[in-house]
Design a protein around this motif. Structure first.
Motif, PDB file in Angstrom:
ATOM      1  N   LEU A  63      41.658 -69.029  31.894  1.00 52.40           N
ATOM      2  CA  LEU A  63      42.730 -69.878  32.688  1.00 52.40           C
ATOM      3  C   LEU A  63      41.664 -70.036  33.337  1.00 52.40           C
ATOM      4  O   LEU A  63      41.643 -70.967  34.768  1.00 52.40           O
ATOM      5  CB  LEU A  63      43.804 -69.454  33.112  1.00 52.40           C
ATOM      6  CG  LEU A  63      45.210 -69.675  32.273  1.00 52.40           C
ATOM      7  CD1 LEU A  63      46.290 -69.100  33.095  1.00 52.40           C
ATOM      8  CD2 LEU A  63      45.252 -71.039  32.824  1.00 52.40           C
TER       9      LEU A  63
ATOM     10  N   ILE B 261      41.909 -74.377  35.864  1.00 53.29           N
ATOM     11  CA  ILE B 261      42.725 -75.276  35.027  1.00 53.29           C
ATOM     12  C   ILE B 261      44.363 -75.049  35.244  1.00 53.29           C
ATOM     13  O   ILE B 261      45.149 -74.234  35.561  1.00 53.29           O
ATOM     14  CB  ILE B 261      41.932 -75.167  33.600  1.00 53.29           C
ATOM     15  CG1 ILE B 261      42.595 -74.231  32.958  1.00 53.29           C
ATOM     16  CG2 ILE B 261      40.656 -75.153  33.834  1.00 53.29           C
ATOM     17  CD1 ILE B 261      42.380 -74.285  31.110  1.00 53.29           C
ATOM     18  N   LYS B 262      44.714 -76.519  35.322  1.00 54.85           N
ATOM     19  CA  LYS B 262      46.274 -77.000  34.983  1.00 54.85           C
ATOM     20  C   LYS B 262      46.747 -76.103  36.067  1.00 54.85           C
ATOM     21  O   LYS B 262      48.372 -75.941  36.264  1.00 54.85           O
ATOM     22  CB  LYS B 262      46.190 -76.175  33.498  1.00 54.85           C
ATOM     23  CG  LYS B 262      45.885 -76.134  32.537  1.00 54.85           C
ATOM     24  CD  LYS B 262      46.533 -75.580  31.222  1.00 54.85           C
ATOM     25  CE  LYS B 262      45.695 -76.126  30.413  1.00 54.85           C
ATOM     26  NZ  LYS B 262      46.068 -76.015  28.604  1.00 54.85           N
TER      27      LYS B 262
ATOM     28  N   LYS C 227      50.584 -69.845  40.391  1.00 56.91           N
ATOM     29  CA  LYS C 227      50.916 -71.695  40.155  1.00 56.91           C
ATOM     30  C   LYS C 227      52.082 -71.709  41.142  1.00 56.91           C
ATOM     31  O   LYS C 227      53.490 -71.343  41.007  1.00 56.91           O
ATOM     32  CB  LYS C 227      51.326 -71.944  38.468  1.00 56.91           C
ATOM     33  CG  LYS C 227      50.990 -73.441  38.910  1.00 56.91           C
ATOM     34  CD  LYS C 227      50.980 -73.555  37.086  1.00 56.91           C
ATOM     35  CE  LYS C 227      50.318 -75.579  37.104  1.00 56.91           C
ATOM     36  NZ  LYS C 227      51.052 -75.650  35.528  1.00 56.91           N
TER      37      LYS C 227
ATOM     38  N   SER D  94      55.930 -77.082  29.718  1.00 53.44           N
ATOM     39  CA  SER D  94      53.867 -76.478  28.876  1.00 53.44           C
ATOM     40  C   SER D  94      53.438 -75.740  29.727  1.00 53.44           C
ATOM     41  O   SER D  94      52.868 -74.799  28.292  1.00 53.44           O
ATOM     42  CB  SER D  94      53.077 -78.112  28.859  1.00 53.44           C
ATOM     43  OG  SER D  94      53.020 -78.241  30.575  1.00 53.44           O
ATOM     44  N   ASP D  95      53.853 -75.285  30.554  1.00 50.77           N
ATOM     45  CA  ASP D  95      52.984 -74.120  30.601  1.00 50.77           C
ATOM     46  C   ASP D  95      53.966 -72.571  29.959  1.00 50.77           C
ATOM     47  O   ASP D  95      53.501 -71.854  30.245  1.00 50.77           O
ATOM     48  CB  ASP D  95      52.928 -73.731  31.872  1.00 50.77           C
ATOM     49  CG  ASP D  95      52.228 -74.377  32.687  1.00 50.77           C
ATOM     50  OD1 ASP D  95      52.769 -75.073  33.917  1.00 50.77           O
ATOM     51  OD2 ASP D  95      51.180 -74.549  33.087  1.00 50.77           O
TER      52      ASP D  95
END
Lengths: 112, 115
Positions: free
Chosen positions: B47, B60-61, B78, B84-85
């Motif tokens: 990540l 990322i993300k 986050k 989707s996490d």
């Protein structure tokens, strides 16, 4: 896809047997690492090879051994298998310098 | 002995909630810090990572992490999670700044995001 390839994906074997897990690192990566992931111990570093030579050793049992060949692929040999050896075995590779390790998909070993 | 602690074993959040996963390590010397994510049935993916410089690291993300040297911490954040996490998150530390794959991992935190 990380570029690290492990075979086989799944392996079922009986207690007392010996198995070999194979890892092909990313192209150009000289370092290969082996990890064991189990429910009780989590992710544990086993051993590292660099360009064919053992570089670092972690929590690797004496029944386990590894080697890295001239083409840089690596094999992890597990012998006299016990039920407690059932786990996911990951291989990772890394290039030189300050960067991360890239992990393969793992081999799930089940000892019955 | 060197160790890495992740405070939460399982976190359950609703979509759009904010996330913070704690990570502390035991060693006071030079360290390189990583967060990896493992989606169900898949391999570990990076990540983000911290080697030096700005202690606030973006990955990322939409993930980010803050290195606080005085607290030996590297918490993952986050602002707004998505279904989707849902995955398992691992904090990892390379002690002594050596080979980057020689890592000590935390036990992992399972994140479940409810749609």
């Amino acid at each position: 896809d990380s570029g690290v390839t492990q075979t086989p994906k799944h392996l079922i074997t009986a207690t007392g047997q010996r198995v070999t897990l194979r890892c092909s690192p990313r192209s150009g990566d000289l370092s290969v690492y082996w990890y064991q992931q189990s429910l009780d111990q989590g992710l544990q570093f086993l051993i590292q090879y660099y360009n064919g030579e053992e570089r670092a050793k972690g929590n690797i049992l004496e029944r386990f051994s590894a080697q890295q060949f001239p083409d840089l692929h690596s094999e992890l040999n597990l012998s006299s298998l016990e039920l407690g050896d059932s786990a996911l075995y990951f291989c990772a590779s890394s290039p030189e310098g300050n960067t991360e390790a890239f992990f393969g998909q793992g081999t799930r070993l089940t000892v019955v | 002995a060197q160790s890495v602690s992740q405070h939460n074993h399982h976190v359950i959040l609703s979509e759009a909630a904010s996330l913070e996963l704690g990570c502390n390590y035991s060693y006071g010397g030079t360290v390189n810090l990583f967060w990896y994510v493992q989606y169900p049935g898949q391999h570990l993916q990076l990540l983000l990572k911290y080697f030096s410089g700005d202690p606030l690291v973006k990955g990322i993300k939409g993930f980010e992490a803050e290195f606080i040297k005085s607290k030996f911490s590297f918490n993952l954040r986050k602002p707004s999670v998505q279904w989707s996490d849902t995955a398992e998150y691992f904090c990892a530390v390379n002690f002594h700044g050596g080979s980057q794959g020689n890592l000590i991992f935390g036990k992992g935190t399972k994140l479940s995001v409810k749609p």
